[in-house]
Write a protein that holds these residues in place. Structure first.
Motif, PDB file in Angstrom:
ATOM      1  N   LEU A 161       7.654  26.015  -3.527  1.00 31.18           N
ATOM      2  CA  LEU A 161       6.989  25.322  -2.434  1.00 31.18           C
ATOM      3  C   LEU A 161       8.010  24.950  -1.375  1.00 31.18           C
ATOM      4  CD1 LEU A 161       4.666  22.627  -4.095  1.00 31.18           C
ATOM      5  CD2 LEU A 161       3.959  24.642  -2.840  1.00 31.18           C
ATOM      6  N   THR A 162       7.599  24.945  -0.133  1.00 32.12           N
ATOM      7  CA  THR A 162       8.426  24.389   0.931  1.00 32.12           C
ATOM      8  C   THR A 162       8.056  22.916   1.078  1.00 32.12           C
ATOM      9  OG1 THR A 162       6.776  24.866   2.625  1.00 32.12           O
ATOM     10  CG2 THR A 162       8.415  26.601   2.167  1.00 32.12           C
ATOM     11  N   GLY A 163       8.810  22.197   1.867  1.00 34.93           N
ATOM     12  CA  GLY A 163       8.455  20.803   2.149  1.00 34.93           C
ATOM     13  C   GLY A 163       7.089  20.706   2.799  1.00 34.93           C
ATOM     14  N   LYS A 164       6.819  21.615   3.724  1.00 33.74           N
ATOM     15  CA  LYS A 164       5.513  21.662   4.382  1.00 33.74           C
ATOM     16  C   LYS A 164       4.409  21.934   3.367  1.00 33.74           C
ATOM     17  CE  LYS A 164       2.977  24.218   7.959  1.00 33.74           C
ATOM     18  NZ  LYS A 164       3.059  25.299   8.953  1.00 33.74           N
ATOM     19  N   GLY A 165       4.652  22.871   2.453  1.00 33.35           N
ATOM     20  CA  GLY A 165       3.668  23.198   1.426  1.00 33.35           C
ATOM     21  C   GLY A 165       3.368  22.019   0.525  1.00 33.35           C
ATOM     22  N   ARG A 166       4.402  21.293   0.146  1.00 30.33           N
ATOM     23  CA  ARG A 166       4.224  20.110  -0.714  1.00 30.33           C
ATOM     24  C   ARG A 166       3.383  19.054   0.011  1.00 30.33           C
ATOM     25  NH1 ARG A 166       6.603  19.366  -5.283  1.00 30.33           N
ATOM     26  NH2 ARG A 166       8.179  20.951  -4.856  1.00 30.33           N
ATOM     27  N   LYS A 167       3.664  18.842   1.302  1.00 28.78           N
ATOM     28  CA  LYS A 167       2.923  17.852   2.090  1.00 28.78           C
ATOM     29  C   LYS A 167       1.451  18.262   2.231  1.00 28.78           C
ATOM     30  CE  LYS A 167       3.108  15.551   6.603  1.00 28.78           C
ATOM     31  NZ  LYS A 167       1.816  15.833   7.164  1.00 28.78           N
ATOM     32  N   VAL A 168       1.217  19.515   2.557  1.00 28.47           N
ATOM     33  CA  VAL A 168      -0.155  20.011   2.721  1.00 28.47           C
ATOM     34  C   VAL A 168      -0.923  19.911   1.401  1.00 28.47           C
ATOM     35  CG1 VAL A 168      -1.502  22.108   3.145  1.00 28.47           C
ATOM     36  CG2 VAL A 168       0.341  21.472   4.698  1.00 28.47           C
ATOM     37  N   LEU A 169      -0.273  20.259   0.290  1.00 28.76           N
ATOM     38  CA  LEU A 169      -0.927  20.160  -1.015  1.00 28.76           C
ATOM     39  C   LEU A 169      -1.321  18.718  -1.317  1.00 28.76           C
ATOM     40  CD1 LEU A 169      -1.848  21.370  -3.716  1.00 28.76           C
ATOM     41  CD2 LEU A 169       0.505  21.058  -4.545  1.00 28.76           C
ATOM     42  N   THR A 170      -0.428  17.789  -1.064  1.00 24.53           N
ATOM     43  CA  THR A 170      -0.717  16.373  -1.305  1.00 24.53           C
ATOM     44  C   THR A 170      -1.912  15.913  -0.470  1.00 24.53           C
ATOM     45  OG1 THR A 170       1.588  15.923  -1.849  1.00 24.53           O
ATOM     46  CG2 THR A 170       0.249  14.035  -1.185  1.00 24.53           C
ATOM     47  N   GLU A 171      -1.954  16.311   0.793  1.00 24.53           N
ATOM     48  CA  GLU A 171      -3.071  15.937   1.666  1.00 24.53           C
ATOM     49  C   GLU A 171      -4.375  16.596   1.216  1.00 24.53           C
ATOM     50  OE1 GLU A 171      -1.597  17.067   5.507  1.00 24.53           O
ATOM     51  OE2 GLU A 171      -0.264  15.325   5.622  1.00 24.53           O
ATOM     52  N   HIS A 172      -4.293  17.849   0.799  1.00 25.99           N
ATOM     53  CA  HIS A 172      -5.483  18.571   0.335  1.00 25.99           C
ATOM     54  C   HIS A 172      -6.048  17.911  -0.924  1.00 25.99           C
ATOM     55  CE1 HIS A 172      -8.023  22.203   0.117  1.00 25.99           C
ATOM     56  NE2 HIS A 172      -7.829  22.164  -1.185  1.00 25.99           N
ATOM     57  N   VAL A 173      -5.190  17.579  -1.857  1.00 19.78           N
ATOM     58  CA  VAL A 173      -5.625  16.924  -3.097  1.00 19.78           C
ATOM     59  C   VAL A 173      -6.231  15.558  -2.777  1.00 19.78           C
ATOM     60  CG1 VAL A 173      -4.819  15.914  -5.268  1.00 19.78           C
ATOM     61  CG2 VAL A 173      -4.068  18.206  -4.609  1.00 19.78           C
ATOM     62  N   GLY A 174      -5.645  14.832  -1.837  1.00 17.49           N
ATOM     63  CA  GLY A 174      -6.211  13.552  -1.418  1.00 17.49           C
ATOM     64  C   GLY A 174      -7.611  13.708  -0.855  1.00 17.49           C
ATOM     65  N   ALA A 175      -7.813  14.751  -0.051  1.00 17.37           N
ATOM     66  CA  ALA A 175      -9.146  15.017   0.511  1.00 17.37           C
ATOM     67  C   ALA A 175     -10.139  15.372  -0.595  1.00 17.37           C
ATOM     68  CB  ALA A 175      -9.069  16.134   1.546  1.00 17.37           C
ATOM     69  N   LEU A 176      -9.705  16.160  -1.567  1.00 17.52           N
ATOM     70  CA  LEU A 176     -10.580  16.497  -2.702  1.00 17.52           C
ATOM     71  C   LEU A 176     -10.950  15.246  -3.488  1.00 17.52           C
ATOM     72  CD1 LEU A 176      -8.892  19.761  -4.031  1.00 17.52           C
ATOM     73  CD2 LEU A 176     -11.146  19.574  -2.962  1.00 17.52           C
ATOM     74  N   ARG A 177      -9.973  14.380  -3.711  1.00 11.26           N
ATOM     75  CA  ARG A 177     -10.250  13.122  -4.441  1.00 11.26           C
ATOM     76  C   ARG A 177     -11.254  12.259  -3.690  1.00 11.26           C
ATOM     77  NH1 ARG A 177      -4.073  12.340  -6.309  1.00 11.26           N
ATOM     78  NH2 ARG A 177      -4.287  13.397  -8.315  1.00 11.26           N
ATOM     79  N   ALA A 178     -11.143  12.209  -2.365  1.00 14.99           N
ATOM     80  CA  ALA A 178     -12.087  11.421  -1.569  1.00 14.99           C
ATOM     81  C   ALA A 178     -13.494  11.994  -1.686  1.00 14.99           C
ATOM     82  CB  ALA A 178     -11.626  11.389  -0.104  1.00 14.99           C
ATOM     83  N   ILE A 179     -13.604  13.301  -1.672  1.00 18.25           N
ATOM     84  CA  ILE A 179     -14.923  13.943  -1.810  1.00 18.25           C
ATOM     85  C   ILE A 179     -15.520  13.611  -3.173  1.00 18.25           C
ATOM     86  CG2 ILE A 179     -16.100  16.167  -2.052  1.00 18.25           C
ATOM     87  CD1 ILE A 179     -14.068  17.224   0.087  1.00 18.25           C
ATOM     88  N   ILE A 180     -14.704  13.733  -4.214  1.00 20.91           N
ATOM     89  CA  ILE A 180     -15.172  13.461  -5.570  1.00 20.91           C
ATOM     90  C   ILE A 180     -15.567  11.993  -5.727  1.00 20.91           C
ATOM     91  CG2 ILE A 180     -14.454  13.356  -7.995  1.00 20.91           C
ATOM     92  CD1 ILE A 180     -12.685  15.878  -7.296  1.00 20.91           C
ATOM     93  N   ALA A 181     -14.779  11.101  -5.134  1.00 19.85           N
ATOM     94  CA  ALA A 181     -15.076   9.668  -5.241  1.00 19.85           C
ATOM     95  C   ALA A 181     -16.421   9.332  -4.596  1.00 19.85           C
ATOM     96  CB  ALA A 181     -13.963   8.859  -4.591  1.00 19.85           C
ATOM     97  N   SER A 182     -16.791  10.062  -3.570  1.00 21.77           N
ATOM     98  CA  SER A 182     -18.065   9.781  -2.898  1.00 21.77           C
ATOM     99  C   SER A 182     -19.267  10.168  -3.773  1.00 21.77           C
ATOM    100  CB  SER A 182     -18.137  10.486  -1.544  1.00 21.77           C
ATOM    101  OG  SER A 182     -18.244  11.893  -1.726  1.00 21.77           O
ATOM    102  N   VAL A 183     -19.040  11.016  -4.771  1.00 26.74           N
ATOM    103  CA  VAL A 183     -20.100  11.422  -5.683  1.00 26.74           C
ATOM    104  C   VAL A 183     -20.360  10.336  -6.720  1.00 26.74           C
ATOM    105  CG1 VAL A 183     -20.767  13.113  -7.438  1.00 26.74           C
ATOM    106  CG2 VAL A 183     -19.635  13.873  -5.348  1.00 26.74           C
ATOM    107  N   GLU A 184     -19.312   9.655  -7.098  1.00 23.13           N
ATOM    108  CA  GLU A 184     -19.427   8.636  -8.149  1.00 23.13           C
ATOM    109  C   GLU A 184     -20.071   7.437  -7.592  1.00 23.13           C
ATOM    110  OE1 GLU A 184     -15.336   8.318  -9.225  1.00 23.13           O
ATOM    111  OE2 GLU A 184     -15.401  10.139 -10.375  1.00 23.13           O
TER     112      GLU A 184
END
Length: 95
Positions: A72-95
């Motif tokens: 991973l590059t630094g950019k890749g690590r940052k984008v992955l973290t943001e993407h996972v955060g967005a997925l978690r927010a979507i999942i949290a809205s279901v609960e």
């Protein structure tokens, strides 16, 4: 809520990025086997993610045979973290 990254929406790409998140670099064959894809499929994913600056690869030899390592590059690590955060927010809205 953060935005999902369109480059990480294919499941194999997201899994590839998460496999790389916990290590400095991984040999191509390990990634291929972990994703259960062909060399050509993995090569296409690595190329696409490298093109946008999320991954880097290097070639070398190991045990007398040519191999490729991917990281991973630094950019890749940052984008992955943001993407996972967005997925978690979507999942949290279901609960």
């Amino acid at each position: 809520m953060g935005e999902l990254d369109r480059h990480l929406q294919p499941p194999a790409r997201l899994k590839l990025m998460t496999m790389l998140a916990t290590t400095s670099e991984v040999e191509f064959v390990v990634l291929r086997d972990g994703l259960d894809v062909s060399d050509s499929v993995l090569s296409k994913h690595v190329a696409a993610l490298s093109e946008v600056g999320y991954l880097r690869s290097r070639k070398g030899t190991r045990g007398g045979r040519r191999t490729t390592w991917v990281s991973l590059t630094g950019k890749g690590r940052k984008v992955l973290t943001e993407h996972v955060g967005a997925l978690r927010a979507i999942i949290a809205s279901v609960e």
